[in-house]
Structures are given as C-alpha cells and as structure tokens.
Write a protein that holds these residues in place. Structure first.
Motif, PDB file in Angstrom:
ATOM      1  N   LYS A  20      13.721   7.966   4.378  1.00 50.63           N
ATOM      2  CA  LYS A  20      14.912   8.440   3.674  1.00 50.63           C
ATOM      3  C   LYS A  20      14.659   8.530   2.175  1.00 50.63           C
ATOM      4  O   LYS A  20      15.089   9.486   1.504  1.00 50.63           O
ATOM      5  CB  LYS A  20      16.087   7.497   3.948  1.00 50.63           C
ATOM      6  N   ARG A  21      13.970   7.529   1.647  1.00 52.20           N
ATOM      7  CA  ARG A  21      13.694   7.514   0.203  1.00 52.20           C
ATOM      8  C   ARG A  21      12.826   8.695  -0.213  1.00 52.20           C
ATOM      9  O   ARG A  21      12.958   9.211  -1.330  1.00 52.20           O
ATOM     10  CB  ARG A  21      13.001   6.187  -0.162  1.00 52.20           C
ATOM     11  N   LEU A  22      11.947   9.147   0.672  1.00 53.78           N
ATOM     12  CA  LEU A  22      11.028  10.240   0.356  1.00 53.78           C
ATOM     13  C   LEU A  22      11.497  11.580   0.918  1.00 53.78           C
ATOM     14  O   LEU A  22      10.721  12.526   1.004  1.00 53.78           O
ATOM     15  CB  LEU A  22       9.627   9.907   0.876  1.00 53.78           C
ATOM     16  N   ALA A  23      12.751  11.655   1.272  1.00 50.99           N
ATOM     17  CA  ALA A  23      13.294  12.892   1.849  1.00 50.99           C
ATOM     18  C   ALA A  23      13.085  14.077   0.919  1.00 50.99           C
ATOM     19  O   ALA A  23      13.295  13.992  -0.288  1.00 50.99           O
ATOM     20  CB  ALA A  23      14.793  12.722   2.125  1.00 50.99           C
ATOM     21  N   GLY A  24      12.618  15.187   1.494  1.00 53.22           N
ATOM     22  CA  GLY A  24      12.462  16.423   0.736  1.00 53.22           C
ATOM     23  C   GLY A  24      11.220  16.516  -0.118  1.00 53.22           C
ATOM     24  O   GLY A  24      11.041  17.502  -0.841  1.00 53.22           O
ATOM     25  N   THR A  25      10.328  15.531  -0.028  1.00 52.99           N
ATOM     26  CA  THR A  25       9.144  15.511  -0.890  1.00 52.99           C
ATOM     27  C   THR A  25       7.912  16.121  -0.229  1.00 52.99           C
ATOM     28  O   THR A  25       6.897  16.328  -0.894  1.00 52.99           O
ATOM     29  CB  THR A  25       8.786  14.070  -1.288  1.00 52.99           C
ATOM     30  N   GLY A  26       7.976  16.370   1.074  1.00 57.09           N
ATOM     31  CA  GLY A  26       6.782  16.799   1.803  1.00 57.09           C
ATOM     32  C   GLY A  26       5.984  15.630   2.358  1.00 57.09           C
ATOM     33  O   GLY A  26       4.948  15.831   2.995  1.00 57.09           O
ATOM     34  N   VAL A  27       6.468  14.399   2.110  1.00 59.42           N
ATOM     35  CA  VAL A  27       5.815  13.193   2.633  1.00 59.42           C
ATOM     36  C   VAL A  27       6.646  12.676   3.809  1.00 59.42           C
ATOM     37  O   VAL A  27       7.840  12.402   3.652  1.00 59.42           O
ATOM     38  CB  VAL A  27       5.705  12.101   1.558  1.00 59.42           C
ATOM     39  N   THR A  28       6.039  12.567   4.971  1.00 52.75           N
ATOM     40  CA  THR A  28       6.739  12.035   6.131  1.00 52.75           C
ATOM     41  C   THR A  28       6.328  10.586   6.369  1.00 52.75           C
ATOM     42  O   THR A  28       5.204  10.178   6.046  1.00 52.75           O
ATOM     43  CB  THR A  28       6.464  12.859   7.398  1.00 52.75           C
ATOM     44  N   VAL A  29       7.248   9.840   6.942  1.00 49.65           N
ATOM     45  CA  VAL A  29       7.018   8.423   7.222  1.00 49.65           C
ATOM     46  C   VAL A  29       7.500   8.135   8.639  1.00 49.65           C
ATOM     47  O   VAL A  29       8.642   8.455   8.979  1.00 49.65           O
ATOM     48  CB  VAL A  29       7.777   7.515   6.234  1.00 49.65           C
ATOM     49  N   LEU A  35       0.820  -1.209   0.000  1.00 53.31           N
ATOM     50  CA  LEU A  35       0.000   0.000   0.000  1.00 53.31           C
ATOM     51  C   LEU A  35       0.857   1.264   0.000  1.00 53.31           C
ATOM     52  O   LEU A  35       0.520   2.245  -0.669  1.00 53.31           O
ATOM     53  CB  LEU A  35      -0.948  -0.015   1.195  1.00 53.31           C
ATOM     54  N   SER A  36       1.949   1.249   0.718  1.00 52.58           N
ATOM     55  CA  SER A  36       2.831   2.425   0.720  1.00 52.58           C
ATOM     56  C   SER A  36       3.407   2.658  -0.667  1.00 52.58           C
ATOM     57  O   SER A  36       3.481   3.799  -1.141  1.00 52.58           O
ATOM     58  CB  SER A  36       3.961   2.234   1.740  1.00 52.58           C
ATOM     59  N   ARG A  37       3.797   1.602  -1.329  1.00 46.73           N
ATOM     60  CA  ARG A  37       4.321   1.706  -2.693  1.00 46.73           C
ATOM     61  C   ARG A  37       3.257   2.269  -3.635  1.00 46.73           C
ATOM     62  O   ARG A  37       3.553   3.055  -4.542  1.00 46.73           O
ATOM     63  CB  ARG A  37       4.772   0.322  -3.157  1.00 46.73           C
ATOM     64  N   ALA A  38       1.999   1.876  -3.401  1.00 48.78           N
ATOM     65  CA  ALA A  38       0.917   2.303  -4.287  1.00 48.78           C
ATOM     66  C   ALA A  38       0.513   3.755  -4.072  1.00 48.78           C
ATOM     67  O   ALA A  38       0.212   4.474  -5.029  1.00 48.78           O
ATOM     68  CB  ALA A  38      -0.303   1.400  -4.077  1.00 48.78           C
ATOM     69  N   TYR A  39       0.523   4.219  -2.817  1.00 52.56           N
ATOM     70  CA  TYR A  39      -0.014   5.555  -2.525  1.00 52.56           C
ATOM     71  C   TYR A  39       1.048   6.641  -2.422  1.00 52.56           C
ATOM     72  O   TYR A  39       0.730   7.830  -2.539  1.00 52.56           O
ATOM     73  CB  TYR A  39      -0.830   5.516  -1.233  1.00 52.56           C
ATOM     74  N   ALA A  40       2.283   6.281  -2.189  1.00 48.23           N
ATOM     75  CA  ALA A  40       3.311   7.300  -1.971  1.00 48.23           C
ATOM     76  C   ALA A  40       3.521   8.192  -3.182  1.00 48.23           C
ATOM     77  O   ALA A  40       3.758   9.402  -3.041  1.00 48.23           O
ATOM     78  CB  ALA A  40       4.638   6.637  -1.570  1.00 48.23           C
ATOM     79  N   GLY A  41       3.417   7.623  -4.387  1.00 48.31           N
ATOM     80  CA  GLY A  41       3.650   8.418  -5.595  1.00 48.31           C
ATOM     81  C   GLY A  41       2.711   9.607  -5.713  1.00 48.31           C
ATOM     82  O   GLY A  41       3.140  10.727  -6.032  1.00 48.31           O
ATOM     83  N   GLY A  42       1.437   9.377  -5.424  1.00 50.21           N
ATOM     84  CA  GLY A  42       0.473  10.472  -5.477  1.00 50.21           C
ATOM     85  C   GLY A  42       0.737  11.514  -4.421  1.00 50.21           C
ATOM     86  O   GLY A  42       0.559  12.719  -4.650  1.00 50.21           O
ATOM     87  N   MET A  43       1.153  11.078  -3.245  1.00 49.07           N
ATOM     88  CA  MET A  43       1.501  12.028  -2.187  1.00 49.07           C
ATOM     89  C   MET A  43       2.667  12.910  -2.624  1.00 49.07           C
ATOM     90  O   MET A  43       2.648  14.135  -2.410  1.00 49.07           O
ATOM     91  CB  MET A  43       1.871  11.271  -0.902  1.00 49.07           C
ATOM     92  N   VAL A  44       3.667  12.301  -3.244  1.00 47.44           N
ATOM     93  CA  VAL A  44       4.830  13.057  -3.713  1.00 47.44           C
ATOM     94  C   VAL A  44       4.417  14.078  -4.770  1.00 47.44           C
ATOM     95  O   VAL A  44       4.849  15.240  -4.739  1.00 47.44           O
ATOM     96  CB  VAL A  44       5.910  12.109  -4.271  1.00 47.44           C
ATOM     97  N   GLU A  45       3.552  13.673  -5.681  1.00 48.88           N
ATOM     98  CA  GLU A  45       3.077  14.595  -6.723  1.00 48.88           C
ATOM     99  C   GLU A  45       2.359  15.791  -6.121  1.00 48.88           C
ATOM    100  O   GLU A  45       2.492  16.919  -6.615  1.00 48.88           O
ATOM    101  CB  GLU A  45       2.144  13.858  -7.685  1.00 48.88           C
ATOM    102  N   ARG A  46       1.607  15.566  -5.055  1.00 47.76           N
ATOM    103  CA  ARG A  46       0.858  16.656  -4.413  1.00 47.76           C
ATOM    104  C   ARG A  46       1.707  17.426  -3.408  1.00 47.76           C
ATOM    105  O   ARG A  46       1.282  18.465  -2.904  1.00 47.76           O
ATOM    106  CB  ARG A  46      -0.391  16.085  -3.729  1.00 47.76           C
ATOM    107  N   GLY A  47       2.887  16.913  -3.102  1.00 47.41           N
ATOM    108  CA  GLY A  47       3.796  17.608  -2.201  1.00 47.41           C
ATOM    109  C   GLY A  47       3.440  17.516  -0.734  1.00 47.41           C
ATOM    110  O   GLY A  47       3.957  18.282   0.099  1.00 47.41           O
ATOM    111  N   TRP A  48       2.576  16.560  -0.385  1.00 52.53           N
ATOM    112  CA  TRP A  48       2.173  16.402   1.026  1.00 52.53           C
ATOM    113  C   TRP A  48       1.646  14.987   1.233  1.00 52.53           C
ATOM    114  O   TRP A  48       0.881  14.455   0.424  1.00 52.53           O
ATOM    115  CB  TRP A  48       1.080  17.388   1.410  1.00 52.53           C
ATOM    116  N   GLY A  49       2.042  14.386   2.345  1.00 50.56           N
ATOM    117  CA  GLY A  49       1.513  13.068   2.670  1.00 50.56           C
ATOM    118  C   GLY A  49       2.039  12.577   3.993  1.00 50.56           C
ATOM    119  O   GLY A  49       3.056  13.060   4.511  1.00 50.56           O
ATOM    120  N   ARG A  50       1.332  11.617   4.550  1.00 48.63           N
ATOM    121  CA  ARG A  50       1.724  10.992   5.803  1.00 48.63           C
ATOM    122  C   ARG A  50       1.560   9.477   5.659  1.00 48.63           C
ATOM    123  O   ARG A  50       0.469   8.989   5.339  1.00 48.63           O
ATOM    124  CB  ARG A  50       0.853  11.482   6.968  1.00 48.63           C
TER     125      ARG A  50
END
Length: 264
Positions: free
Chosen positions: A170-179, A120-135
C-alpha cells in the motif's frame, strides 16, 4: 510464457541451500544477476559453485552477512547498494513449547525472520521507486495462518510478514514496485530432511514417502497429500518477481499444497 529478467539484479537472502537456493537458481535461469547470501563465506562460496554448475551461464556473486542484526544488513547494503528484486527468504524455525520459549528466543526469531526483511526492504525500496520498477517478496508460510502449537513463536513471525508485505504494498502504490508474500506449505528442503532423518531411518522408507507420511499426519488438510519440492516454491517466487506479475501486489500467494482450508 517466457520470463526474462535480463538486466535485473536480484538479492536472495538465506540462499545457500533449501528454498533460497532454488529461488536463486530459478532467477539465474531467467537471466537475472543473482546475489547469494549466507552467514558464512564458505557456505556462500559453495552455493555459488553449485549454482554455476547447474546454471553454466549464471551471473552470480555472493555476500556473507548475518542478517539477523543491523550490522549484517548494513554489510549487505554496502556490498550491494542497489537491487531490482529483493527476496526476503532468510529465516529460522524449530519446535519449542510456548512455556519453554524464553524472551531471548522470541527476540532471536523476530530479529532474523522479521527485522531482516524490514531493514533490507527499507534500504532497497527507495532505489526501486526512483527507477520505477521493483519487486519485494517476503517468504512467509502457511504457518502464518495455521499457527503451529509447537512453534507459536515461528508462526507469529510469519504472520508478521503478511502484515508487512500488505502494508508496504500500500505504501508503494503507484510506484511500479510490487510487494507480495509467498506462503509455502510443508516443503522437502534440507532442513525438513534433517528433521525427518530419524523417522526415515526407523521406517526404512524413502525420504519422499517419509515426508508424505509427515504431511498427512501433521497437515491432513493437504490437497496434494505430499511435501512440495523447493523448485515448486521457487517457481512461484520467480513468477512474482517477473514483469508478467505486474498486476499482483499486496497478495499472499500460497504454495501450500492446499493445506490452508480456505477458498480465499
């Protein structure tokens, strides 16, 4: 501090009861649109009814899917293509001696407790990155650090969530998505109440006192010296899902009542 998640969609896996339901309720109270998940449609429907009774203005819907397999995760993604907040809560537990735990049980625990979060993280993270925000939040456990001798297979899956959450942060560093990972300790959920039911019956004590006795016997390092409530765990999750937690990523956030004997 007022947490406002209006306009955010939150998926909470395994949320028809226990900690998951408390998380869904807390997010709904903060204004998020909440997606409740369980394996059976009747359980999802019941959870939605209870959620709407407890939070009258809740914006909630449900998806019945068994996330312990790729097909179930795909069904979730089909029903809910996007999410701003993903809480990987679904999990199974149960005591079993290491020498009596067969390969298929190890695999079942890994599929439900680890691979559901991976997929699920693999599936949803991309959209969060595109929008610049996610948790993205992973429900680990103090058992990830204090591996229980009677549930080694469970502890291993919860340790895996610590590695997964830190690496993905670490992989999503700087994207606005925190994990982040959340580490509950002994918590008075429905599952724990069922586990302690016979002990409570024999003692004649209240469930809260029975749980306190269990904690002090099995987790004597507990500082609060009792089981946490599901709401106390949910409070940490809601905060970690909020805009206010924007500087917290890659963390293991303990709600263990001080069970883990560490100052770090």
């Amino acid at each position: 501090m007022q947490i406002d998640l209006t306009g955010k969609t939150a998926i909470v896996t395994g949320s028809t009861g226990g900690i998951g339901f408390a998380i869904a309720k807390g997010l709904a109270e903060s204004g998020a649109t909440v997606v409740v998940n369980g394996r059976k449609q009747y359980a999802v429907n019941d959870a939605l009814d209870r959620l709407r009774q407890q939070v009258p203005n809740a914006d909630a819907r449900g998806v019945a899917a068994d996330l312990g397999g790729a097909d179930g995760c795909e069904a979730m993604l089909t029903a809910e293509p996007e999410a701003d907040i993903l809480v990987n809560n679904v999990g199974i537990f149960g005591p079993q001696d290491f020498f009596d735990t067969p390969d298929d049980e190890w695999q079942r625990f890994f599929d439900v407790n680890v691979m559901s979060g991976v997929r699920l993280s693999r599936a949803y993270a991309g959209g969060m990155v595109e929008r610049g925000w996610g948790r993205i939040l992973f429900l680990s456990s103090e058992s990830a650090l204090n591996i229980p001798e009677d549930m080694i297979h469970y502890g291993v899956t919860k340790t895996a969530y610590l590695s997964l959450s830190r690496g993905l942060a670490k992989r999503l560093a700087g994207t606005g998505v925190t994990v982040n990972a959340i580490l509950p300790g002994p918590t008075l959920s429905e599952g724990v109440q069922e586990m302690l039911a016979e002990q409570q019956k024999e003692s004649g004590k209240s469930m809260e006192d029975t749980a306190r006795d269990f904690v002090m016997a099995q987790r004597p390092s507990s500082i609060i010296q009792r089981a946490a409530s599901v709401e106390e765990v949910a409070n940490m999750v809601v905060y970690a899902a909020s805009p206010q937690a924007s500087a917290t990523s890659g963390a293991a956030l303990r709600v263990d009542g001080g069970v883990v004997d560490s100052i770090a």
